[in-house]
Design a protein around this motif. Structure first.
Motif, PDB file in Angstrom:
ATOM      1  N   ASN A 191       0.811  -1.222   0.000  1.00  0.00           N
ATOM      2  CA  ASN A 191       0.000   0.000   0.000  1.00  0.00           C
ATOM      3  C   ASN A 191       0.844   1.272   0.000  1.00  0.00           C
ATOM      4  N   GLY A 244      -1.582  -8.677   0.912  1.00  0.00           N
ATOM      5  CA  GLY A 244      -0.812  -7.449   0.906  1.00  0.00           C
ATOM      6  C   GLY A 244      -0.460  -6.987   2.303  1.00  0.00           C
ATOM      7  N   MET A 303       0.246  -4.144   4.709  1.00  0.00           N
ATOM      8  CA  MET A 303      -0.241  -2.771   4.597  1.00  0.00           C
ATOM      9  C   MET A 303      -0.151  -2.023   5.924  1.00  0.00           C
ATOM     10  N   ALA A 307      -9.236  -1.647   4.058  1.00  0.00           N
ATOM     11  CA  ALA A 307      -9.059  -3.092   3.924  1.00  0.00           C
ATOM     12  C   ALA A 307     -10.259  -3.743   3.256  1.00  0.00           C
ATOM     13  N   TYR A 325      -9.716  -3.211  -0.422  1.00  0.00           N
ATOM     14  CA  TYR A 325      -8.649  -4.059  -0.960  1.00  0.00           C
ATOM     15  C   TYR A 325      -9.087  -5.512  -1.114  1.00  0.00           C
ATOM     16  N   THR A 326      -9.933  -5.991  -0.201  1.00  0.00           N
ATOM     17  CA  THR A 326     -10.262  -7.419  -0.169  1.00  0.00           C
ATOM     18  C   THR A 326     -11.686  -7.730  -0.606  1.00  0.00           C
ATOM     19  N   VAL A 352      -5.296  -8.759   3.589  1.00  0.00           N
ATOM     20  CA  VAL A 352      -4.194  -7.856   3.908  1.00  0.00           C
ATOM     21  C   VAL A 352      -3.631  -8.206   5.279  1.00  0.00           C
TER      22      VAL A 352
END
Length: 568
Positions: A205, A260, A262, A270, A273-274, A284
């Motif tokens: 990130n 990831g 982060m 989050a 991202y997911t 993450v």
């Protein structure tokens, strides 16, 4: 509940191997691929599904391999590409998958990309990195390196500064350049073509910095400040990750896993991202729960507040309950040993507390990660002198305190408890010389307690920490409720008891854990009366809940199952 096959990683357990410290086959004191191959049966016996391999790429080792000079080569200290292929084949033969470390926020300053970038201001790769003119005769902005000092390094040959968020020999790549992104996609595809099953992405990130690289808010008396809000979760990071998925993974057959790392990520970020619909990452690594015992900085240890630790992890459980997915971890190569940090490493309690911490973590919703030696209850190393430290972050911190005339005694005390070196002492295989890690003196000293705390003494013992991890992993594979069940915290304000439930319409689990040396009576809801014991960490635990009060011995944990149905 039926789960898509593509979500295999939700019921998986991951084991991290730090190659330098796992097993040395050639007697040079440094772990290697051949040594890992020789110990894979041990990893398989634990029951894990995935191995995460920390970097084995060619590297000058300024930051123990997280400074990469060739992404397509194995560093000779670890072996050869042919040995890597043999390792990967054996991992697959044993029914496990392999996730590689992907370090692409930065490279080594010895990477050919950077060598070309710094050779001239007009070169083809000059804009692959961040180069800036001096500002008023000093650094381009006030960003501090996460390893101390300025995040900018002056390059005399071209008379400009380059950006390095970490060590000065780790220059940051400029991801706004599409050629950089294409090169990263290409190297990822190269490893996937070789057969790897995914990537753990280092500080991923950080790849999108704030446009224009503006100053961070100043702090009186500080020239360089923590500017993480200027480069974490930046304006283009979601676009970059979606592009990566589309280019690298979209047209591939296979079951891949992406996680990831982060720092400073929030639950809201989050979820983005997911979120499966966004096609970015599977999960993450967040760090919120890793800061609950830290004061002004990570080496300022203020003691554990169990309520704060519980609330942090519970917050993430609830935040990602409907959308996204959690990773679950206590340890990795960047964190001190959890038994010494959040548990109790006194010889009378280390095993019980290791099992308690394992129980409360593996009972939650998310994918558990186990760091080498965690399954044995390995503890922090008893550092006594600054010259025993090897981690560059730790050394920079100590030297900074020394140069500033600060309290070096307090600094060393903080480093002894919190340094990354605690995670990097050699794996403790047996009670023999060098703990069975190597036939010669290892690159880092072996913890003296290896004479009684080692794998050989645990793998066949029914009541060992290793056996408890095996049992927890088996439960996760067997009971869908541990993967899909709803999470509800209990006794959130209690400073010693950690308790929560996992429930589905047909089953329920209650996890009860005493995180201290005093016996505690725990009140439970009458609906749990009759629940049967699935797993406990101490002998003579009650086989079922027979009343509304459960008495827990010091450092005792139990998992009870009610309304068994299909257990999920």
């Amino acid at each position: 509940m039926t789960r898509p096959a593509s979500d295999w990683w939700k019921s998986a357990v991951v084991y991290q191997i730090y190659p330098r410290s796992f097993a040395d086959s050639n007697g040079d004191g440094i772990g290697d691929l051949a040594g890992i191959i020789g110990r894979l049966d041990y990893v398989r016996a634990l029951g894990v599904d995935v191995i995460w391999l920390s970097p084995v790429y060619r590297s000058p080792q300024a930051d123990n391999g997280y400074d990469i000079s060739d992404y397509r080569a194995v560093d000779p200290m670890f072996g050869t590409l042919a040995e890597f292929d043999a390792f990967l084949a054996r991992v697959h033969e044993l029914g496990m998958k392999l996730v590689m470390d992907l370090v692409v926020n930065h490279t080594s300053d010895q990477h050919p990309w950077f060598a070309e970038s710094r050779s001239t201001r007009v070169g083809s790769k000059r804009d692959w990195y961040f180069w800036r003119d001096a500002r008023d005769g000093a650094e381009p902005n006030n960003w501090g390196s996460l390893f101390g000092g300025s995040a900018w390094q002056w390059d005399q040959s071209t008379e400009q500064y380059y950006l390095h968020l970490f060590e000065r020999r780790q220059p940051d790549l400029d991801w706004t350049n599409p050629e950089v992104r294409a090169a990263v996609h290409d190297l990822m595809s190269w490893w996937l073509d070789r057969g790897v099953d995914g990537f753990r992405m280092d500080v991923i990130n950080f790849i999108s910095k704030a446009d224009g690289l503006p100053d961070a808010p100043g702090i009186p008396g500080q020239t360089f400040v923590n500017a993480i809000d200027r480069f974490a979760d930046g304006p283009h990071v979601h676009d970059y990750l979606a592009e990566m998925t589309r280019v690298v993974f979209a047209d591939r057959d296979g079951e891949f896993m992406t996680v990831g790392e982060m720092p400073a990520v929030t639950p809201d970020e989050a979820r983005l991202y997911t979120d499966p619909a966004r096609h970015e990452l599977n999960m993450v690594f967040q760090f919120e729960h890793m800061s609950v015992d830290q004061g002004a900085d990570k080496f300022d240890y203020v003691g554990l507040d169990l309520v704060a630790l519980k609330k942090s992890l519970h917050r993430w459980q609830i935040a990602l309950a409907e959308t996204g997915w959690n990773s679950l971890y206590w340890n990795n190569h960047d964190q001190p040993r959890v038994v010494s940090r959040f548990g109790d490493d006194h010889p009378d309690y280390w095993a019980a507390s290791a099992k308690v911490l394992a129980t409360v973590l593996h009972g939650m919703r998310g994918t558990p990660f186990v760091y080498q030696g965690e399954e044995l209850g390995m503890t922090n190393y008893p550092f006594r002198h600054p010259w025993e430290l090897q981690d560059i972050e730790s050394l920079n911190y100590y030297n900074g305190v020394l140069e500033a005339g600060g309290d070096t005694g307090a600094a060393l005390a903080g480093l002894t408890r919190m340094s990354r070196d605690n995670a990097r002492t050699p794996m403790q295989w047996d009670a023999g010389p060098h703990a069975g890690f190597s036939s010669s003196a290892p690159w880092m000293p072996v913890n003296p307690n290896h004479t009684w705390l080692n794998a050989e003494s645990q793998v066949c013992a029914a009541d060992s920490v290793f056996a408890h991890y095996q049992a927890l992993i088996h439960l996760r594979h067997r009971l869908p409720i541990l993967v899909d069940g709803d999470f509800t915290p209990l006794m959130a304000e209690d400073p010693q008891i950690w308790a929560y439930t996992r429930t589905t319409p047909t089953a329920g689990l209650v996890v009860l854990a005493n995180c201290g040396r005093d016996t505690r009576a725990v009140d439970v809801d009458p609906e749990w009366t009759g629940a049967t014991l699935l797993l406990g960490n101490l002998p003579n635990a009650e086989a079922s809940i027979t009343s509304t009060t459960v008495e827990l011995a010091p450092w005792e944990a139990r998992i009870y199952l009610a309304r068994p149905g299909s257990a999920g």
